[in-house]
Scaffold this active site. Structure first.
Site, PDB file in Angstrom:
ATOM      1  N   GLU A   8       0.809  -1.213   0.000  1.00  0.00           N
ATOM      2  CA  GLU A   8       0.000   0.000   0.000  1.00  0.00           C
ATOM      3  C   GLU A   8       0.843   1.265   0.000  1.00  0.00           C
ATOM      4  O   GLU A   8       1.994   1.277   0.446  1.00  0.00           O
ATOM      5  CB  GLU A   8      -0.937   0.019   1.199  1.00  0.00           C
ATOM      6  CG  GLU A   8      -0.254   0.145   2.551  1.00  0.00           C
ATOM      7  CD  GLU A   8      -1.246   0.223   3.711  1.00  0.00           C
ATOM      8  OE1 GLU A   8      -2.198   1.024   3.631  1.00  0.00           O
ATOM      9  OE2 GLU A   8      -1.057  -0.516   4.692  1.00  0.00           O
TER      10      GLU A   8
ATOM     11  N   GLU B 117     -10.849   0.642   8.699  1.00  0.00           N
ATOM     12  CA  GLU B 117      -9.614   0.894   9.434  1.00  0.00           C
ATOM     13  C   GLU B 117      -9.582   2.364   9.848  1.00  0.00           C
ATOM     14  O   GLU B 117      -8.771   3.148   9.381  1.00  0.00           O
ATOM     15  CB  GLU B 117      -8.381   0.537   8.579  1.00  0.00           C
ATOM     16  CG  GLU B 117      -7.104   0.474   9.408  1.00  0.00           C
ATOM     17  CD  GLU B 117      -5.833   0.442   8.559  1.00  0.00           C
ATOM     18  OE1 GLU B 117      -4.868  -0.211   8.980  1.00  0.00           O
ATOM     19  OE2 GLU B 117      -5.813   1.089   7.496  1.00  0.00           O
TER      20      GLU B 117
END
Length: 265
Positions: free
Chosen positions: A143, A240
């Site tokens: 990511e 998240e």
């Protein structure tokens, strides 16, 4: 398809970790993710998952002191052996927990003169991890993280992620696309999802700014979720974020999206 997982490193943290599994299930989640599960034996985590009827869909390779301001493991040339040991540790956990994907965090470079060397090391290590995890049928993801919250992070844009994906060209390598981080960098997440969702292995989200629950910032989550729902994406979409209060009080977005309270739409 739109199916939600709860990140137990951020959500339900008003409880000890062992109690977060039941809290997630009671709130309507069928799957969870944990950033770094290594403080708890894999067998114990597996039992908690079984007891609560949950799947663990994602965790990270250990990143050393990255979250405490360090550089991490995956890009530091002097830490190649440490990174390989971290991959072996992740494999041992994966044998028990059977995640669909494992995330490799690129990390930081705190000396800009070495940035090219760090990026080259990251590609080598990411390829190593992808080959290792493919042996268990696990997708490797990586990511981009915004450089405001993590200065010096070596991958901080969608364009950089796509280039890495292209350069390595590994069949079991995908993007972990974090809507919060890319929004924080000023990117158009809706456009990226429309054009590149086929290259994504896992999605995470929080509102921006502030990294709170949907509705606490400026992002149009109904529109973003609709893009995912209408796509061919078959992975998980991970919550998240940092709840403003008790996690259960932050879940209005889930109640509005869920069909029958299952967290899958």
């Amino acid at each position: 398809m739109l199916q939600f997982s709860a990140n137990l490193s951020l959500l339900f943290n008003e409880y000890p970790l062992a109690q977060r599994f039941a809290a997630a299930k009671a709130s309507g989640f069928d799957a969870v993710e944990i950033q770094f599960p290594y403080s708890v034996p894999a067998a114990e985590l597996g039992q908690l998952l079984d007891d609560n009827g949950l799947r663990l869909v994602l965790f990270n390779v250990d990143a050393d002191t990255l979250l405490q301001g360090g550089e991490g493991l995956a890009a530091v040339p002097e830490k190649r052996q440490d990174f390989q040991r971290a991959v072996e540790q992740a494999l041992r956990y994966a044998e028990v927990l059977r995640p669909g994907a494992i995330n490799v965090l690129p990390g930081r470079c705190l000396n800009s003169e070495r940035l090219a060397q760090y990026r080259a090391t990251f590609l080598e290590n990411l390829d190593y991890a992808a080959r290792a995890f493919a042996g268990q049928g696990i997708v490797t993801v990586f990511e981009a993280v915004n450089s405001f919250d993590m200065p010096g992070f070596i991958v901080d844009s969608s364009a950089q992620m796509l280039k890495i994906l292209h350069d390595l060209n590994h069949p079991q390598l995908r993007l972990q696309y974090d809507i919060y981080h890319m929004s924080r960098m000023g990117e158009d997440c809706a456009d990226f999802l429309r054009r590149h969702i086929g290259q994504i292995g896992h999605i995470q989200f929080a509102d921006c700014p502030g990294r709170g629950q949907p509705g606490s910032g400026s992002l149009d989550f109904p529109a973003l979720f609709q893009i995912i729902r209408k796509s061919d994406y078959s992975g998980w979409t991970g919550a998240e974020y940092r709840p403003g209060a008790a996690t259960a009080d932050s879940l209005a977005w889930l109640k509005s999206c869920s069909a029958g309270g299952t967290g899958a739409v």
